[in-house]
Design a protein around this motif. Structure first.
Motif, short mmCIF file in Angstrom:
data_model
loop_
_atom_site.label_atom_id
_atom_site.label_comp_id
_atom_site.label_asym_id
_atom_site.label_seq_id
_atom_site.Cartn_x
_atom_site.Cartn_y
_atom_site.Cartn_z
N LEU A 1 1.50 -12.72 -27.59
CA LEU A 1 2.10 -11.50 -27.03
C LEU A 1 2.26 -10.44 -28.12
O LEU A 1 1.93 -9.26 -27.91
CB LEU A 1 3.46 -11.82 -26.41
CG LEU A 1 4.26 -10.62 -25.89
CD1 LEU A 1 3.50 -9.93 -24.76
CD2 LEU A 1 5.64 -11.06 -25.42
N THR A 2 2.75 -10.83 -29.28
CA THR A 2 2.97 -9.88 -30.37
C THR A 2 1.65 -9.32 -30.89
O THR A 2 1.52 -8.11 -31.14
CB THR A 2 3.74 -10.55 -31.52
OG1 THR A 2 4.96 -11.10 -31.02
CG2 THR A 2 4.05 -9.55 -32.61
N VAL A 3 0.66 -10.18 -31.05
CA VAL A 3 -0.64 -9.73 -31.55
C VAL A 3 -1.29 -8.76 -30.57
O VAL A 3 -1.82 -7.71 -30.96
CB VAL A 3 -1.56 -10.94 -31.81
CG1 VAL A 3 -3.00 -10.50 -32.00
CG2 VAL A 3 -1.08 -11.72 -33.02
N SER A 4 -1.25 -9.10 -29.29
CA SER A 4 -1.88 -8.24 -28.28
C SER A 4 -1.16 -6.90 -28.15
O SER A 4 -1.78 -5.88 -27.85
CB SER A 4 -1.89 -8.95 -26.92
OG SER A 4 -2.66 -10.13 -26.99
N SER A 5 0.16 -6.91 -28.40
CA SER A 5 0.95 -5.68 -28.27
C SER A 5 1.05 -4.91 -29.59
O SER A 5 1.63 -3.84 -29.62
CB SER A 5 2.37 -6.03 -27.80
OG SER A 5 2.33 -6.81 -26.64
N ARG A 6 0.54 -5.51 -30.67
CA ARG A 6 0.64 -4.99 -32.02
C ARG A 6 2.06 -5.11 -32.56
O ARG A 6 2.27 -5.54 -33.68
CB ARG A 6 0.16 -3.54 -32.12
CG ARG A 6 -1.32 -3.39 -31.78
CD ARG A 6 -1.81 -1.98 -32.04
NE ARG A 6 -3.22 -1.85 -31.70
CZ ARG A 6 -4.21 -2.15 -32.51
NH1 ARG A 6 -3.95 -2.59 -33.73
NH2 ARG A 6 -5.47 -2.01 -32.12
N ARG A 7 3.05 -4.78 -31.79
CA ARG A 7 4.45 -5.01 -32.12
C ARG A 7 5.26 -4.88 -30.84
O ARG A 7 4.82 -4.21 -29.89
CB ARG A 7 4.95 -4.05 -33.19
CG ARG A 7 4.96 -2.60 -32.78
CD ARG A 7 5.37 -1.70 -33.94
NE ARG A 7 4.38 -1.73 -35.01
CZ ARG A 7 4.56 -1.15 -36.19
NH1 ARG A 7 5.69 -0.54 -36.46
NH2 ARG A 7 3.59 -1.19 -37.10
N LEU A 8 6.42 -5.49 -30.79
CA LEU A 8 7.24 -5.47 -29.59
C LEU A 8 8.29 -4.36 -29.66
O LEU A 8 8.74 -3.98 -30.74
CB LEU A 8 7.94 -6.81 -29.38
CG LEU A 8 7.04 -8.04 -29.26
CD1 LEU A 8 7.87 -9.26 -28.86
CD2 LEU A 8 5.90 -7.83 -28.27
N LEU A 9 8.68 -3.88 -28.50
CA LEU A 9 9.76 -2.91 -28.41
C LEU A 9 11.05 -3.54 -28.93
O LEU A 9 11.24 -4.76 -28.88
CB LEU A 9 9.95 -2.44 -26.97
CG LEU A 9 8.76 -1.73 -26.32
CD1 LEU A 9 9.05 -1.51 -24.84
CD2 LEU A 9 8.47 -0.42 -27.02
N GLU A 10 11.96 -2.70 -29.38
CA GLU A 10 13.20 -3.21 -29.96
C GLU A 10 13.99 -4.05 -28.97
O GLU A 10 14.42 -5.16 -29.27
CB GLU A 10 14.06 -2.04 -30.45
CG GLU A 10 15.38 -2.46 -31.07
CD GLU A 10 16.16 -1.29 -31.62
OE1 GLU A 10 17.40 -1.29 -31.51
OE2 GLU A 10 15.54 -0.36 -32.15
#
Length: 394
Positions: free
Chosen positions: A236-245
């Motif tokens: 999930l993190t890789v696909s999103s590049r980074r997660l919202l706070e």
């Protein structure tokens, strides 16, 4: 050493000795990801894994019709579907991984079909008796695909449908333990049964559930677990590049709840990383893979038994594990949770290893000595949570 990474993850001060390797200790440096597991029923209305983990090609994160993370007046909601990992935080060869996964899946599929007419079949190089596999499929449904594999295990996804009596449409994860090259039979059984014993004794909404351990012919064992349709936190993190706070905060809160529970049970996980944190399609985080877990306190004891064993994946291993002195294994889990949070927010690991040999970690320690904050941590630190922690007397 500094007290903590983040204001709300406090760690006791450690002696500021030089970081050296502590003897000849087993350290798992593999970046394998095993997509284990949450049970699904028709009531869950969760997407089938079919089509999500194709045997060819690497797809992007399967975006659902709704946004993945939706803020509401009363909080927020998650809508997740299984991803296909594209790269690793510390770098990996996707083509080699995909090729290996494809070969494993195709080999399993063809050999399993042949095994229906033969006395026995072989899965990924392991001889598995047909009657044992038939017993498993009768219990947990037909095998759909290979979900993941690594040095210690192979994970298959099965699908069981029952149209008579109480109707059932459910997915399971079948984790098959591998025999390591230099592993004795007794060590193999000890590792497999120990992991199942620990996992099956833990019952919490943020801990993966293991149903039973079964023989799989020729001295092999497998465990049936629940299947998590949202994939793992790494993908999930890789696909999103980074997660919202807010999204990362939600997952961190769930992770800490799971850690608090297992610590209250006298268990330290010792291998917390995004690949071992599984997600349901509605955003429930579940800690999985207790292969490195250790018991630091028995039920009738008050004293915590220190550890001298370094284990886990290198980017998440705490610095005190490189020192030639005992340490509290609970703090190793908290350190790993902090690194996981940084990875979620920054989309990368802050360093490859928490030793003075790593330039990024050296910069971090120098910043701490100077009373300043490491840039990567400063950029993701919550001002509002820091203030809240301060008001609570932290």
């Amino acid at each position: 050493m500094p007290h903590c990474f983040l204001p709300f993850l406090q760690r006791p001060r450690k002696h500021s000795a030089s970081l050296t390797r502590a003897g000849d200790i087993n350290l798992d440096e593999e970046s394998h990801r095993l997509l284990s597991t949450e049970g699904l029923t028709l009531r869950d209305s969760v997407p089938s894994p079919r089509g999500k983990f194709s045997s060819t090609g690497i797809g992007k994160y399967n975006t659902p019709k709704k946004d993945r993370f939706v803020r509401t007046s009363g909080g927020h909601k998650h809508y997740l579907s299984p991803p296909r990992p594209r790269r690793h935080f510390c770098g990996s060869n996707d083509s080699e991984e995909l090729s290996g996964r494809n070969k494993l899946f195709n080999s399993f599929k063809s050999q399993w079909m042949e095994g229906k007419q033969q006395e026995e079949t072989s899965l990924a190089g392991w001889p598995i008796e047909n009657r044992d596999m038939e017993a498993i499929t009768q219990r947990y449904g037909e095998i759909q695909m290979v979900a993941g594999y690594g040095s210690y295990a192979l994970v298959l996804i099965s699908h069981k449908v029952r149209n008579w009596g109480p109707q059932l449409d459910r997915y399971y994860a079948i984790k098959i333990f591998r025999h390591a090259s230099a592993q004795t039979e007794s060590d193999y059984y000890r590792r497999a049964t120990s992991e199942f014993s620990i996992t099956s004794s833990l019952h919490h909404q943020n801990i993966i559930e293991a149903f039973e351990i079964l023989p799989l012919g020729y001295d092999s064992l497998c465990v049936c677990m629940e299947y998590c349709s949202g994939g793992d936190l790494h993908a999930l993190t890789v696909s999103s590049r980074r997660l919202l706070e807010d999204e990362a905060d939600c997952f961190l809160k769930q992770l800490l709840c799971g850690i608090l529970y297992i610590h209250e049970m006298g268990i330290a996980h010792r291998d917390l990383k995004p690949e071992n944190l599984l997600l349901t399609n509605y955003g429930r985080l579940k800690i999985s893979d207790f292969g490195h877990a250790e018991c630091f306190r028995l039920a009738w004891e008050d004293q915590v038994h220190m550890s001298t064993r370094r284990c886990g994946s290198v980017p998440y291993v705490s610095p005190e594990q490189y020192l030639a002195q005992p340490f509290d294994p609970r703090y190793a889990d908290i350190w790993a949770a902090a690194i996981v949070y940084i990875a979620m927010r920054a989309g990368r690991n802050p360093w490859k290893s928490a030793t003075v040999k790593d330039e990024c970690f050296r910069d971090y320690t120098e910043d701490c000595k100077a009373g300043s904050q490491y840039f990567l941590i400063r950029d993701i630190t919550h001002v509002r949570l820091s203030l809240s922690f301060h008001h609570l007397g932290g």
